[in-house]
Design a protein around this motif. Structure first.
Motif, PDB file in Angstrom:
ATOM      1  N   TYR A 192     -21.741  79.589  41.643  1.00  0.00           N
ATOM      2  CA  TYR A 192     -20.371  79.525  42.139  1.00  0.00           C
ATOM      3  C   TYR A 192     -19.516  78.687  41.190  1.00  0.00           C
ATOM      4  CZ  TYR A 192     -21.536  81.798  46.509  1.00  0.00           C
ATOM      5  OH  TYR A 192     -21.919  82.728  47.463  1.00  0.00           O
ATOM      6  N   ARG A 246     -17.963  83.774  42.058  1.00  0.00           N
ATOM      7  CA  ARG A 246     -19.423  83.698  41.988  1.00  0.00           C
ATOM      8  C   ARG A 246     -19.975  84.815  41.115  1.00  0.00           C
ATOM      9  NH1 ARG A 246     -20.945  85.374  48.265  1.00  0.00           N
ATOM     10  NH2 ARG A 246     -20.403  87.613  48.116  1.00  0.00           N
ATOM     11  N   THR A 276     -21.983  75.762  40.103  1.00  0.00           N
ATOM     12  CA  THR A 276     -23.003  75.123  40.929  1.00  0.00           C
ATOM     13  C   THR A 276     -23.803  76.228  41.619  1.00  0.00           C
ATOM     14  OG1 THR A 276     -23.373  73.429  42.644  1.00  0.00           O
ATOM     15  CG2 THR A 276     -21.455  74.856  42.947  1.00  0.00           C
ATOM     16  N   GLN A 277     -25.123  76.093  41.618  1.00  0.00           N
ATOM     17  CA  GLN A 277     -25.992  77.167  42.087  1.00  0.00           C
ATOM     18  C   GLN A 277     -26.181  77.116  43.594  1.00  0.00           C
ATOM     19  OE1 GLN A 277     -27.477  79.748  40.324  1.00  0.00           O
ATOM     20  NE2 GLN A 277     -28.209  80.499  42.302  1.00  0.00           N
ATOM     21  N   VAL A 278     -26.016  78.279  44.221  1.00  0.00           N
ATOM     22  CA  VAL A 278     -26.300  78.441  45.645  1.00  0.00           C
ATOM     23  C   VAL A 278     -27.399  79.489  45.782  1.00  0.00           C
ATOM     24  CG1 VAL A 278     -25.403  79.234  47.860  1.00  0.00           C
ATOM     25  CG2 VAL A 278     -23.984  77.803  46.379  1.00  0.00           C
ATOM     26  N   LEU A 293     -19.065  73.454  49.213  1.00  0.00           N
ATOM     27  CA  LEU A 293     -18.897  73.210  47.786  1.00  0.00           C
ATOM     28  C   LEU A 293     -17.617  72.420  47.548  1.00  0.00           C
ATOM     29  CD1 LEU A 293     -19.793  76.712  46.297  1.00  0.00           C
ATOM     30  CD2 LEU A 293     -21.321  74.839  46.945  1.00  0.00           C
ATOM     31  N   GLY A 297     -23.829  72.710  45.463  1.00  0.00           N
ATOM     32  CA  GLY A 297     -24.760  73.823  45.536  1.00  0.00           C
ATOM     33  C   GLY A 297     -26.159  73.353  45.911  1.00  0.00           C
TER      34      GLY A 297
END
Length: 120
Positions: free
Chosen positions: A90, A35, A114-116, A20, A9
């Protein structure tokens, strides 16, 4: 219980791409990406069965692609043409049943996410 760890991310501009990755301790029949944006419910993005049958949500079709490397115990999500609306945490998840629907309650094992973030 399956141990899942997501990575990849990042913050990107609209139109950009990210990939990812999710490493897992044990391959379940169904693996998926989900997500959750702030204030919204968790939603399914893509899933793939152990034999390679993939599903993608309508909102990401033609932009995102799920894939797997069973030899490396890794699940991937290639994300292209990213939009601000794709901004979310996500998550990778696993399910021990053959029906790989994109419904979060069906999945029993989850990673930490994990951040997007996609900026315009």
């Amino acid at each position: 219980q399956v141990h899942l760890v997501e990575s990849g991310g990042a913050s990107v501009q609209a139109g950009g791409s990210l990939r990812l990755s999710c490493t897992y301790s044990d391959r379940r029949v169904c693996m998926g990406w989900f997500r959750q944006a702030p204030g919204k419910e968790r939603e399914g993005v893509a899933s793939i069965s152990r034999d390679g049958v993939a599903r993608h949500a309508d909102s990401v079709k033609d932009r995102f692609t799920i894939s797997q490397d069973n030899a490396e115990n890794t699940l991937y999500l290639q994300m292209n043409s990213l939009k601000p609306g794709d901004t979310a945490m996500y998550y990778c998840a696993a399910r021990g049943d053959w029906f790989c629907a994109l419904s979060p309650p069906l999945y029993t094992d989850w990673g930490q996410g994990t951040q997007v973030t996609v900026s315009s």
